[in-house]
Motif scaffolding. Structure first.
Motif, PDB file in Angstrom:
ATOM      1  N   LEU A  80      16.576   7.925 -16.947  1.00 57.88           N
ATOM      2  CA  LEU A  80      15.629   8.925 -17.434  1.00 57.88           C
ATOM      3  C   LEU A  80      14.831   8.367 -18.600  1.00 57.88           C
ATOM      4  CD1 LEU A  80      14.417  11.723 -17.433  1.00 57.88           C
ATOM      5  CD2 LEU A  80      16.344  12.503 -18.836  1.00 57.88           C
ATOM      6  N   ARG A  81      15.494   7.650 -19.503  1.00 60.37           N
ATOM      7  CA  ARG A  81      14.782   7.069 -20.649  1.00 60.37           C
ATOM      8  C   ARG A  81      13.715   6.095 -20.163  1.00 60.37           C
ATOM      9  NH1 ARG A  81      18.774   4.988 -22.879  1.00 60.37           N
ATOM     10  NH2 ARG A  81      19.296   6.593 -24.415  1.00 60.37           N
ATOM     11  N   ASP A  82      14.061   5.222 -19.193  1.00 60.36           N
ATOM     12  CA  ASP A  82      13.088   4.261 -18.668  1.00 60.36           C
ATOM     13  C   ASP A  82      11.923   4.968 -17.986  1.00 60.36           C
ATOM     14  OD1 ASP A  82      14.561   2.152 -19.586  1.00 60.36           O
ATOM     15  OD2 ASP A  82      15.500   1.687 -17.657  1.00 60.36           O
ATOM     16  N   LEU A  83      12.223   6.026 -17.220  1.00 57.26           N
ATOM     17  CA  LEU A  83      11.161   6.751 -16.536  1.00 57.26           C
ATOM     18  C   LEU A  83      10.181   7.353 -17.536  1.00 57.26           C
ATOM     19  CD1 LEU A  83       9.992   7.844 -13.878  1.00 57.26           C
ATOM     20  CD2 LEU A  83      11.493   9.817 -14.131  1.00 57.26           C
ATOM     21  N   LEU A  84      10.690   7.960 -18.604  1.00 61.54           N
ATOM     22  CA  LEU A  84       9.818   8.565 -19.610  1.00 61.54           C
ATOM     23  C   LEU A  84       9.030   7.507 -20.378  1.00 61.54           C
ATOM     24  CD1 LEU A  84      12.241  11.311 -20.947  1.00 61.54           C
ATOM     25  CD2 LEU A  84      10.185  11.686 -19.579  1.00 61.54           C
ATOM     26  N   ARG A  85       9.644   6.354 -20.593  1.00 59.20           N
ATOM     27  CA  ARG A  85       8.958   5.300 -21.341  1.00 59.20           C
ATOM     28  C   ARG A  85       7.893   4.595 -20.515  1.00 59.20           C
ATOM     29  NH1 ARG A  85      14.143   2.328 -24.295  1.00 59.20           N
ATOM     30  NH2 ARG A  85      14.267   3.702 -26.122  1.00 59.20           N
ATOM     31  N   THR A  86       8.104   4.468 -19.192  1.00 55.20           N
ATOM     32  CA  THR A  86       7.219   3.638 -18.382  1.00 55.20           C
ATOM     33  C   THR A  86       6.179   4.412 -17.596  1.00 55.20           C
ATOM     34  OG1 THR A  86       8.787   3.653 -16.529  1.00 55.20           O
ATOM     35  CG2 THR A  86       8.998   1.863 -18.120  1.00 55.20           C
ATOM     36  N   ASP A  87       6.325   5.721 -17.454  1.00 59.53           N
ATOM     37  CA  ASP A  87       5.363   6.499 -16.668  1.00 59.53           C
ATOM     38  C   ASP A  87       4.902   7.687 -17.506  1.00 59.53           C
ATOM     39  OD1 ASP A  87       3.850   7.916 -14.867  1.00 59.53           O
ATOM     40  OD2 ASP A  87       5.246   7.660 -13.198  1.00 59.53           O
ATOM     41  N   ARG A  88       3.685   7.602 -18.022  1.00 56.37           N
ATOM     42  CA  ARG A  88       3.177   8.669 -18.891  1.00 56.37           C
ATOM     43  C   ARG A  88       2.881   9.953 -18.132  1.00 56.37           C
ATOM     44  NH1 ARG A  88       1.683   8.202 -23.777  1.00 56.37           N
ATOM     45  NH2 ARG A  88      -0.062   9.658 -23.546  1.00 56.37           N
ATOM     46  N   THR A  89       2.945   9.906 -16.810  1.00 59.25           N
ATOM     47  CA  THR A  89       2.747  11.128 -16.030  1.00 59.25           C
ATOM     48  C   THR A  89       4.029  11.926 -15.878  1.00 59.25           C
ATOM     49  OG1 THR A  89       3.216  10.110 -13.898  1.00 59.25           O
ATOM     50  CG2 THR A  89       0.976   9.896 -14.727  1.00 59.25           C
ATOM     51  N   ALA A  90       5.161  11.357 -16.282  1.00 57.19           N
ATOM     52  CA  ALA A  90       6.447  12.041 -16.138  1.00 57.19           C
ATOM     53  C   ALA A  90       6.660  12.984 -17.322  1.00 57.19           C
ATOM     54  CB  ALA A  90       7.579  11.023 -16.063  1.00 57.19           C
ATOM     55  N   TRP A  91       6.845  14.255 -17.052  1.00 56.49           N
ATOM     56  CA  TRP A  91       7.062  15.277 -18.066  1.00 56.49           C
ATOM     57  C   TRP A  91       8.438  15.918 -17.864  1.00 56.49           C
ATOM     58  CZ3 TRP A  91       3.500  17.535 -21.722  1.00 56.49           C
ATOM     59  CH2 TRP A  91       2.251  16.904 -21.762  1.00 56.49           C
ATOM     60  N   LEU A  92       8.975  16.482 -18.937  1.00 49.11           N
ATOM     61  CA  LEU A  92      10.149  17.338 -18.863  1.00 49.11           C
ATOM     62  C   LEU A  92       9.723  18.766 -19.161  1.00 49.11           C
ATOM     63  CD1 LEU A  92      12.862  15.289 -20.798  1.00 49.11           C
ATOM     64  CD2 LEU A  92      12.407  15.329 -18.352  1.00 49.11           C
ATOM     65  N   ASP A  93      10.218  19.731 -18.354  1.00 46.16           N
ATOM     66  CA  ASP A  93       9.951  21.124 -18.685  1.00 46.16           C
ATOM     67  C   ASP A  93      10.952  21.574 -19.755  1.00 46.16           C
ATOM     68  OD1 ASP A  93      12.351  21.664 -17.407  1.00 46.16           O
ATOM     69  OD2 ASP A  93      11.451  22.708 -15.708  1.00 46.16           O
ATOM     70  N   VAL A  94      10.924  22.845 -20.115  1.00 44.53           N
ATOM     71  CA  VAL A  94      11.777  23.309 -21.214  1.00 44.53           C
ATOM     72  C   VAL A  94      13.253  23.192 -20.879  1.00 44.53           C
ATOM     73  CG1 VAL A  94      10.027  24.836 -22.179  1.00 44.53           C
ATOM     74  CG2 VAL A  94      11.597  25.715 -20.436  1.00 44.53           C
ATOM     75  N   ASP A  95      13.592  23.145 -19.573  1.00 44.04           N
ATOM     76  CA  ASP A  95      14.983  22.960 -19.161  1.00 44.04           C
ATOM     77  C   ASP A  95      15.365  21.495 -19.057  1.00 44.04           C
ATOM     78  OD1 ASP A  95      15.484  25.697 -18.900  1.00 44.04           O
ATOM     79  OD2 ASP A  95      14.589  25.734 -16.913  1.00 44.04           O
ATOM     80  N   GLY A  96      14.420  20.588 -19.339  1.00 42.40           N
ATOM     81  CA  GLY A  96      14.707  19.169 -19.240  1.00 42.40           C
ATOM     82  C   GLY A  96      14.565  18.607 -17.850  1.00 42.40           C
ATOM     83  N   ARG A  97      13.931  19.340 -16.914  1.00 43.51           N
ATOM     84  CA  ARG A  97      13.764  18.860 -15.545  1.00 43.51           C
ATOM     85  C   ARG A  97      12.468  18.061 -15.408  1.00 43.51           C
ATOM     86  NH1 ARG A  97      17.328  20.803 -11.583  1.00 43.51           N
ATOM     87  NH2 ARG A  97      16.227  19.253 -10.358  1.00 43.51           N
ATOM     88  N   VAL A  98      12.545  16.947 -14.660  1.00 42.94           N
ATOM     89  CA  VAL A  98      11.395  16.050 -14.505  1.00 42.94           C
ATOM     90  C   VAL A  98      10.392  16.628 -13.516  1.00 42.94           C
ATOM     91  CG1 VAL A  98      10.646  13.786 -13.706  1.00 42.94           C
ATOM     92  CG2 VAL A  98      12.749  13.986 -15.048  1.00 42.94           C
ATOM     93  N   HIS A  99       9.146  16.667 -13.941  1.00 42.61           N
ATOM     94  CA  HIS A  99       8.042  16.854 -13.012  1.00 42.61           C
ATOM     95  C   HIS A  99       6.886  15.998 -13.529  1.00 42.61           C
ATOM     96  CE1 HIS A  99       7.326  19.803 -16.192  1.00 42.61           C
ATOM     97  NE2 HIS A  99       6.065  19.886 -15.821  1.00 42.61           N
TER      98      HIS A  99
END
Length: 775
Positions: A80-99
């Protein structure tokens, strides 16, 4: 996850169109876990964030909850850390779910000549690509109620009905041209998912057919809502994306993460662009991340090719990918991951190795290794055999191989593909004219690539539906000759040989079997064996190589059809060598010592038995310490303090010792001697909490509020925190040195705000309320 907007006609909103850039070449590898117990819903889980966040900000705001968010997404914490660091289109909603909510990118959508409708227009809302499957991808174009979902809870999407697609802008009813556009979208998405056991449909399966109720429920799927909902478009992504979807939620139980959205107003209502977005968003629901490069969040392809999980608006061949194109930084095996959710389509020619009758309707190449073989039987001279992929936007590039009654290859045809009209490439079908007549003709259909990755593509994603036409061919075998031997199989294998085994044919023909003829494709040599033979050893083969082996039965009338099987010789044996060099070496200095840790390197065919840690310093004797594997740490002692030592690690196995690792510097130091204070001053114990503060000052612009307050009076001790009480939301806190807070993404309405301060004694009384209206 969302697909970016095409660039056309976006100059007027350039501020929304900055392309997101991937900041690292780290490959993203996503893992999966079992679904939650029946009846659970993740909306009930505690919020991890005050508002959706991405990148480093999301990681920072999560803090220790990063692990919780990873578990909610069925990912490892580092993934999850790598995904957030490498893809600026990856967001977490208030529950922490990736979209994924992506800025506009890509080139203009292809403007192609629209194909004829694939079905009667009256059937537009009852189309099915694989009606026997209980798994569905529902393309919902006539509007839908979106209530009680994560989009409502996290992004504030208005609960209720969101509008139907209206490409002509003439109201909710669908004209003939609009129905043709819907069929065009369905045809493209159906082709993308043709290799899999899923039904792409325009007919609503209902809640029971889409939302999985328990782990035993086998009828479920995902809704891709194609809707020009400005409410959802603006609230989810600020009217700056072509579509959005959650990651890895296709089989989630009681999922609140439907629908996946496609916003056609952002795609200029062009059917190809809408369809590419729909396949892309469904791919995210099925666990796929973006196909990108180090410099772009999406790969837009080259020549006439692009990946489905990149940007395929202006390429005619858009296929699944495993990151083989130049510069790829995501090596997900798209086909394997999607098949893990959906399974594979049933193969037309089974697994017997014997050619089967020509397909009556469409057939499918469902894997790079899938080669379909059919009987033509006896054909008239000059028969034209044609294999055609689907008429609109095919993914399959066909290679057609024709064999005569002896099994010899007569012709292999795979025309070069071209760009076509931008939506449908040229040269993807293949045809052969049979100049001679005779029994036993067969054809094989395979998906192939084009050239090299310098401007082409490989056969990995060359999958999809096709039809076969062979007018005049009987499709029958000669009843006088034996049928094909049964159960062809590859027995023992060595680095240079393969054993082919079989059983007698079911029908010997007009006379007993007199022998067998065996061969391997790619060679003109054959071997004639007696009637009682049931195996043959092929020798002189290359190590680690795949071969297709065949056997035919023979009687007085001649040779029957071939039975075939595939097998590979063994790879050459690994010759053990010395181990690799230890990696990830870490050195921590101590008092006249250093603690060294490392990661075990490759053993290279012989188990590692020991490690040697060496310390060198100019003018000093070398220090070494040996440890027995599998230990991967050691302590060096007897080092002189205050001078640098170069530390290396080597590994040893039965063959030899590796080179030393790159030297790291350690500077041992004795711990400082504590100095007693010169005098002792009595320590005053705080006794008073901060004084009550003045009401804060508020300002608001759009959906953002700024809160400013005067530092609290606290004579006894420092203020360590401020608490900001928001009447319509959760409390916020700041550190003691901050007297300003910005709160974003508020819902319109009137808000009251007050503040309190904390020191070593406790909290001050709240200030008076300040009020403001947020519009």
């Amino acid at each position: 996850m969302s697909l970016p907007l095409p660039r056309r006609r976006l100059r007027s909103c350039a501020a929304l169109l900055a392309l997101g850039v991937v900041a690292s070449t780290t490959s993203v590898s996503l893992a999966y876990a079992e679904p939650a117990p029946a009846g659970t819903t993740r909306l009930a889980e505690p919020h991890l964030l005050d508002e959706p966040a991405r990148g480093a900000a999301a990681i920072r705001e999560l803090g220790d909850d990063l692990q919780v968010a990873a578990v909610r997404n069925d990912l490892g914490t580092s993934e999850l850390r790598d995904l957030l660091r490498t893809d600026r289109t990856a967001w977490l909603d208030v529950d922490g779910r990736v979209h994924f909510v992506d800025p506009a990118a890509g080139a203009d959508p292809a403007t192609e000549v629209a194909p004829a409708a694939v079905a009667p227009l009256a059937d537009t809302f009852s189309l099915h690509s694989n009606p026997g499957s209980s798994l569905k991808i529902f393309l919902d174009v006539d509007g839908a109620d979106v209530s009680g979902t994560a989009w409502n809870a996290s992004d504030g999407v208005t609960a209720g009905t969101h509008p139907a697609w209206d490409p002509a802008g003439d109201g909710a009813s669908f004209s003939d041209s609009e129905r043709a556009a819907v069929q065009e979208v369905w045809a493209l998405v159906a082709e993308d998912y043709a290799p899999f056991g899923v039904d792409v449909t325009t007919q609503d399966p209902g809640t029971a057919g889409l939302v999985r109720s328990s782990s035993s429920d086998t009828a479920y799927g995902t809704r891709v809502l194609i809707s020009p909902s400005n409410d959802a478009w603006s609230k989810i992504c600020g009217s700056g994306c072509g579509g959005v979807a959650y990651l890895s939620v296709f089989d989630e139980i009681d999922s609140p993460y439907q629908p996946a959205w496609v916003f056609p107003q952002a795609l200029y209502d062009e059917p190809k662009a809408v369809a590419e977005a729909a396949s892309h968003e469904a791919g995210h629901n099925l666990g796929l991340a973006h196909d990108a490069t180090a410099s772009s969040s999406y790969y837009s392809g080259h020549g006439n090719w692009a990946p489905i999980m990149g940007v395929g608006y202006n390429r005619p061949i858009v296929q699944w990918s495993r990151g083989s194109y130049p510069g790829a930084n995501n090596t997900q095996d798209d086909v394997a991951i999607v098949a893990g959710y959906l399974g594979r389509r049933t193969d037309e020619d089974g697994t017997s190795g014997e050619p089967v009758a020509l397909p009556v309707g469409p057939a499918v190449i469902s894997a790079a290794s899938d080669v379909d073989t059919y009987r033509l039987g006896t054909c008239p001279a000059n028969t034209v055999v044609e294999v055609d992929p689907v008429a609109y936007a095919p993914n399959l590039d066909v290679q057609l191989t024709v064999r005569d009654g002896t099994g010899s290859v007569v012709s292999t045809v795979a025309p070069a593909s071209g760009f076509g009209d931008g939506a449908t490439a040229t040269g993807l079908g293949a045809s052969v004219t049979l100049a001679a007549t005779g029994p036993g003709w067969t054809i094989s259909v395979d998906g192939v690539g084009e050239g090299t990755w310098a401007g082409g593509y490989d056969d990995y994603g060359s999958l999809g539906a096709y039809t076969v036409s062979a007018p005049g061919c009987t499709g029958e075998t000669d009843e006088d000759v034996p049928t094909a031997p049964r159960t062809p199989s590859a027995g023992s294998a060595t680095t240079s040989s393969l054993t082919l085994g079989w059983t007698a044919p079911a029908n010997a023909g007009i006379s007993p079997v007199t022998g067998y003829v065996v061969a391997r494709y790619g060679s003109t040599q054959t071997w004639t064996l007696p009637a009682d033979a049931r195996s043959h050893v092929f020798t002189g083969l290359a190590a680690g190589t795949a071969y297709v082996l065949s056997v035919r039965a023979v009687n007085a009338a001649g040779e029957g059809p071939a039975a075939t099987t595939s097998a590979s010789t063994l790879a050459p044996p690994v010759v053990p060598t010395a181990p690799g060099v230890p990696a990830q070496v870490v050195v921590r200095s101590g008092d006249a010592s250093a603690v060294v840790t490392w990661a075990a390197p490759a053993a290279n065919g012989s188990p590692i038995t020991a490690y040697t840690v060496t310390a060198r310093s100019y003018g000093m004797p070398t220090r070494t310490v040996g440890v027995t594997a599998p230990a991967t740490s050691a302590t060096l002692t007897g080092l002189t303090n205050a001078i640098p030592w170069l530390i290396t690690v080597s590994a040893t196995n039965a063959v030899g010792t590796s080179a030393e690792s790159a030297a790291l510097t350690a500077v041992p130091m004795a711990p400082p001697t504590p100095t007693p204070p010169a005098n002792t001053t009595p320590v005053l114990t705080p006794t008073t909490a901060p004084a009550r503060m003045k009401a804060p000052r508020l300002s608001a612009r759009r959906r953002t509020m700024t809160v400013v307050w005067t530092a609290a009076s606290s004579p006894d001790s420092l203020v360590t925190k401020y608490r900001i009480d928001l009447s319509k939301g959760r409390d916020r806190t700041t550190t003691g040195g901050i007297t300003r807070l910005v709160i974003r993404r508020l819902k319109p309405g009137t808000y009251r705000v007050r503040v309190s301060a904390l020191n070593a004694v406790g909290w001050s009384p709240y200030s008076g309320w300040a009020r403001i209206r947020v519009r």
